[in-house]
Design an enzyme around this catalytic site. Structure first.
Site, PDB file in Angstrom:
ATOM      1  N   ASN A  90       0.855  -1.191   0.000  1.00 61.19           N
ATOM      2  CA  ASN A  90       0.000   0.000   0.000  1.00 61.19           C
ATOM      3  C   ASN A  90       0.895   1.247   0.000  1.00 61.19           C
ATOM      4  OD1 ASN A  90      -1.441   2.273   1.027  1.00 61.19           O
ATOM      5  ND2 ASN A  90      -3.117   0.905   1.565  1.00 61.19           N
ATOM      6  N   ASP A 131      -0.094   4.489  -0.154  1.00 58.79           N
ATOM      7  CA  ASP A 131      -0.794   5.726   0.225  1.00 58.79           C
ATOM      8  C   ASP A 131       0.120   6.741   0.902  1.00 58.79           C
ATOM      9  OD1 ASP A 131      -3.084   4.520  -0.643  1.00 58.79           O
ATOM     10  OD2 ASP A 131      -3.943   4.218   1.367  1.00 58.79           O
ATOM     11  N   HIS A 132       0.986   6.236   1.798  1.00 56.91           N
ATOM     12  CA  HIS A 132       1.732   7.194   2.618  1.00 56.91           C
ATOM     13  C   HIS A 132       2.920   7.817   1.896  1.00 56.91           C
ATOM     14  CE1 HIS A 132      -1.111   6.784   5.666  1.00 56.91           C
ATOM     15  NE2 HIS A 132      -0.881   5.502   5.852  1.00 56.91           N
ATOM     16  N   THR A 167      -7.008   6.617  10.066  1.00 60.51           N
ATOM     17  CA  THR A 167      -6.905   5.519   9.115  1.00 60.51           C
ATOM     18  C   THR A 167      -8.178   4.687   9.239  1.00 60.51           C
ATOM     19  OG1 THR A 167      -5.546   3.639   8.398  1.00 60.51           O
ATOM     20  CG2 THR A 167      -5.650   4.047  10.763  1.00 60.51           C
TER      21      THR A 167
HETATM   22  N1  PXP Z   1      -5.863  -3.059   4.079  1.00 61.92           N
HETATM   23  C1  PXP Z   1      -6.834  -2.122   4.092  1.00 61.92           C
HETATM   24  C2  PXP Z   1      -8.191  -2.516   3.645  1.00 61.92           C
HETATM   25  C3  PXP Z   1      -6.565  -0.800   4.484  1.00 61.92           C
HETATM   26  O1  PXP Z   1      -7.563   0.123   4.496  1.00 61.92           O
HETATM   27  C4  PXP Z   1      -5.245  -0.451   4.838  1.00 61.92           C
HETATM   28  C5  PXP Z   1      -4.922   0.972   5.205  1.00 61.92           C
HETATM   29  O2  PXP Z   1      -5.152   1.796   4.112  1.00 61.92           O
HETATM   30  C6  PXP Z   1      -4.254  -1.459   4.791  1.00 61.92           C
HETATM   31  C7  PXP Z   1      -4.600  -2.748   4.433  1.00 61.92           C
HETATM   32  C8  PXP Z   1      -2.827  -1.167   5.136  1.00 61.92           C
HETATM   33  O3  PXP Z   1      -2.726  -0.836   6.484  1.00 61.92           O
HETATM   34  P1  PXP Z   1      -1.337  -0.337   7.072  1.00 61.92           P
HETATM   35  O4  PXP Z   1      -1.002   0.956   6.405  1.00 61.92           O
HETATM   36  O5  PXP Z   1      -1.593  -0.215   8.534  1.00 61.92           O
HETATM   37  O6  PXP Z   1      -0.318  -1.408   6.732  1.00 61.92           O
END
Ligand code: PXP
Length: 236
Positions: free
Chosen positions: A7, A9-10, A100
């Site tokens: 992921n 996103d960050h 989150t």
């Molecule tokens: N799975 C889902 C459905 C999520 O919403 C997120 C956070 O966006 C993640 C996995 C990943 O979580 P983390 O950033 O805590 O690893």
């Protein structure tokens, strides 16, 4: 063996802190692929706090592994997904004020909207995953609505310690077994780190693990020394 959805996103969170062009999550996706990611996951939030529409569109054209779009159960998001066509959509609950995703989608309460979205997404050729708490009624409902995948929310496990963590792992194992018994693929994610991931990865039948924050956090530090060296060389 479990597969890894990264992921990113960050990476976009860091870019949006300055509303600039770097770091570009599209570059991060390419590097994640080079590192062996089996999927790239992005969450297009309604408030666009990190991933932007442009990111999703460019990623659709450049990502060579599976592209997994996380989004809320909202008509705008289903429309975007049907137009951009990621390989998979993971439906998540979303509250604007949350830091989150806090808890799984309540697919029992939102059965009707979920059913409509699943039909639209599947008709567009997109695999559908539902992000659920490890609870039997949620999993049964997911199966009855024709979702192909359940991603179990691992946040409670990740936030717990000692005996409580072990109890949460047992709960995840039971829910995982139930997901597979009703014929769905099993995935998991949220709050997984380098320290707590192994027991979850080893659960029977575990498919994809979606991990974001911990990988991005480590990447910042692993790359920090080199980044400083490069700047020092430039100005020295
Ligand atoms: N799975 C889902 C459905 C999520 O919403 C997120 C956070 O966006 C993640 C996995 C990943 O979580 P983390 O950033 O805590 O690893």
């Amino acid at each position: 063996m479990a597969t890894l959805g990264v992921n990113i996103d960050h990476v976009a969170t860091l870019r949006q802190a300055r509303r600039t062009v770097e770091p570009d999550p599209v570059w991060a996706a390419a590097l994640a692929e080079l590192g062996g990611a089996d999927a790239i996951t992005v969450h297009l939030r309604e408030d666009r706090r990190h991933i932007q529409d442009r990111d999703l569109e460019v990623l659709r054209r450049t990502v060579q592994v599976k592209l997994n779009l996380e989004c809320a159960l909202a008509p705008e998001m289903v429309e975007i997904a049907c137009r951009v066509r990621p390989d998979q959509v993971t439906i998540v609950p979303e509250r604007r004020a949350e830091v989150t995703t806090e808890g799984g989608l309540d697919v029992v309460a939102h059965r009707r909207a979920a059913a409509d979205a699943i039909v639209r997404l599947r008709d567009a050729g997109i695999a559908v995953s539902l992000f659920l708490d490890p609870a039997a009624p949620q999993i049964e409902t997911a199966a009855s609505l024709g979702a192909g995948i359940v991603e179990l929310h691992t946040g409670c496990y990740a936030n717990a310690d000692g005996a409580e963590r072990q109890a949460r792992l047992v709960e995840l194992a039971g829910a995982g077994e139930f997901v597979r018994r009703v014929g769905l693929e099993l995935a998991a994610g949220h709050g997984l780190t380098y320290r707590n991931v192994v027991p979850v990865a080893r659960l029977d039948g575990m498919g994809e693990l979606n991990i974001g924050h911990s990988i991005v956090a480590r990447a910042v530090l692993v790359g920090f020394r080199e980044a400083v060296r490069e700047m020092k060389a430039l100005i020295g």
